[in-house]
Design an enzyme around this catalytic site. Structure first.
Site, PDB file in Angstrom:
ATOM      1  N   GLU A   1     -13.910   7.426   0.557  1.00  0.00           N
ATOM      2  CA  GLU A   1     -12.256   7.724   0.740  1.00  0.00           C
ATOM      3  C   GLU A   1     -12.398   6.170   1.546  1.00  0.00           C
ATOM      4  OE1 GLU A   1     -11.121  10.602   3.815  1.00  0.00           O
ATOM      5  OE2 GLU A   1      -8.833   9.957   3.307  1.00  0.00           O
TER       6      GLU A   1
ATOM      7  N   ASP B   1      -1.942   2.199   2.657  1.00  0.00           N
ATOM      8  CA  ASP B   1      -0.521   1.029   2.784  1.00  0.00           C
ATOM      9  C   ASP B   1       0.167   0.237   1.975  1.00  0.00           C
ATOM     10  OD1 ASP B   1      -1.020   1.489   5.973  1.00  0.00           O
ATOM     11  OD2 ASP B   1      -2.073  -0.252   5.509  1.00  0.00           O
TER      12      ASP B   1
ATOM     13  N   THR C   1      -4.516  15.476   4.239  1.00  0.00           N
ATOM     14  CA  THR C   1      -4.308  14.152   5.642  1.00  0.00           C
ATOM     15  C   THR C   1      -2.898  13.558   6.520  1.00  0.00           C
ATOM     16  OG1 THR C   1      -3.017  12.387   4.401  1.00  0.00           O
ATOM     17  CG2 THR C   1      -4.617  12.971   3.450  1.00  0.00           C
TER      18      THR C   1
HETATM   19  C1  LIG Z   1      -1.075   4.885   6.092  1.00  0.00           C
HETATM   20  S1  LIG Z   1      -2.610   4.487   6.775  1.00  0.00           S
HETATM   21  C2  LIG Z   1      -3.277   6.629   6.225  1.00  0.00           C
HETATM   22  C3  LIG Z   1      -4.549   6.860   6.582  1.00  0.00           C
HETATM   23  C4  LIG Z   1      -5.028   8.164   5.978  1.00  0.00           C
HETATM   24  N1  LIG Z   1      -5.158   7.721   4.804  1.00  0.00           N
HETATM   25  C5  LIG Z   1      -3.840   9.418   5.970  1.00  0.00           C
HETATM   26  O1  LIG Z   1      -3.576   9.908   4.636  1.00  0.00           O
HETATM   27  O2  LIG Z   1      -3.342  10.074   7.114  1.00  0.00           O
HETATM   28  C6  LIG Z   1      -3.936   3.902   6.122  1.00  0.00           C
HETATM   29  C7  LIG Z   1      -5.275   3.314   6.522  1.00  0.00           C
HETATM   30  O3  LIG Z   1      -5.771   2.718   6.078  1.00  0.00           O
HETATM   31  C8  LIG Z   1      -6.810   1.837   6.618  1.00  0.00           C
HETATM   32  N2  LIG Z   1      -7.150   0.356   5.064  1.00  0.00           N
HETATM   33  C9  LIG Z   1      -6.053  -0.219   4.769  1.00  0.00           C
HETATM   34  N3  LIG Z   1      -6.085  -1.771   4.043  1.00  0.00           N
HETATM   35  C10 LIG Z   1      -7.605  -1.462   4.179  1.00  0.00           C
HETATM   36  C11 LIG Z   1      -8.935  -2.163   3.470  1.00  0.00           C
HETATM   37  N4  LIG Z   1      -9.410  -2.419   3.124  1.00  0.00           N
HETATM   38  N5  LIG Z   1     -10.364  -1.360   4.188  1.00  0.00           N
HETATM   39  C12 LIG Z   1     -10.440  -0.065   4.948  1.00  0.00           C
HETATM   40  N6  LIG Z   1      -9.323   0.456   5.506  1.00  0.00           N
HETATM   41  C13 LIG Z   1      -8.293  -0.204   5.076  1.00  0.00           C
HETATM   42  C14 LIG Z   1      -5.811   1.885   7.356  1.00  0.00           C
HETATM   43  O4  LIG Z   1      -6.502   0.774   8.656  1.00  0.00           O
HETATM   44  C15 LIG Z   1      -4.999   2.978   7.636  1.00  0.00           C
HETATM   45  O5  LIG Z   1      -5.719   3.305   8.826  1.00  0.00           O
END
Ligand SMILES: C[S@@+](CC[C@H](N)C(=O)[O-])C[C@H]1O[C@@H](n2cnc3c(N)ncnc32)[C@H](O)[C@@H]1O
Length: 213
Positions: free
Chosen positions: A45, A119, A191
């Protein structure tokens, strides 16, 4: 997802390292994840946030190996805290940027990739930061085994459309939902973000692609 810095983050991270839940140098396990997770099926994930999906799915499917990747250490600390005593030997966590994913996993090593509420980076100038860029597609294709899957869920229609266009150039789209939670899907964990959108009555988009090598 951004959260305020937490004073307890270093303590949680230290404990997660000692428990062998948090992998400090993931490239050491390149090609060996299935062996260390004692499984023949590996799910990864990317952008695991506060870890609800990782925690629940690794409990629901204990014979599958689960690796969660989250780049923000303060967000990851929530996930690790939830995982203590719940995520067993079939789960590991990486705190780093998924841009490095091909340094951590071997070609054909991954069975399924999960992108949950990534994101959306709505501004055009920021699209290159998305997890569904053509560059990521190249990496995913290499790391996924033949017939492996990418499963994406999002609330964001524009991100969903663009991801469909980009990833369908490389992968075969197999299934698509425009209101996934209209039906109950107890086989698929909700999530943190998804829970918010369900409460707001917003549709959840979901797509599955298959890697035909
Ligand atoms: C909008 S949140 C969604 C979190 C969770 N998946 C949910 O559905 O509740 C997106 C997450 O992806 C992480 N993220 C974004 N780009 C990333 C990357 N290149 N590598 C690792 N994590 C990343 C961000 O830090 C953030 O915590």
């Amino acid at each position: 997802m951004r959260v305020r810095k937490k004073t307890w983050t270093p303590t949680v991270i230290q404990e997660a390292k000692e428990q062998n839940l948090l992998i400090e140098h993931p490239s050491q396990f390149k090609g060996k994840w299935k062996k260390i997770l004692q499984t023949d099926t590996l799910h990864v994930e990317i952008g695991a946030g506060k870890g609800d999906y990782f925690v629940e799915m690794s409990s629901l499917y204990p014979t599958i190996g689960w690796v969660a990747i989250e780049k923000d250490m303060h967000v990851a600390a929530y996930a690790l805290r939830k995982s203590f005593g719940v995520v067993l030997n079939n789960g590991k966590f990486i705190i780093d940027d998924a841009n490095l994913i091909d340094e951590w996993f071997e070609e054909n090593e991954i069975d399924t990739l999960h992108l949950n509420f990534s994101d959306p980076w709505p501004k055009k100038a920021h699209h290159k930061r998305r997890l569904t860029t053509p560059d990521f597609a190249v990496k995913y294709q290499k790391l996924l085994k033949n017939q492996g899957q990418i499963i994406l869920k999002t609330d964001n229609a524009a991100f969903f459309e663009d991801s469909l266009v980009v990833l369908t150039k490389t992968f075969q789209m197999e299934d698509v939902w425009v209101n996934y939670r209209q039906q109950a899907h107890p086989e698929d964990a909700i999530t943190e973000y998804e829970q918010r959108f369900i409460e707001l009555n917003q549709p959840i988009y979901r797509v599955i692609w298959r890697n035909n090598k």
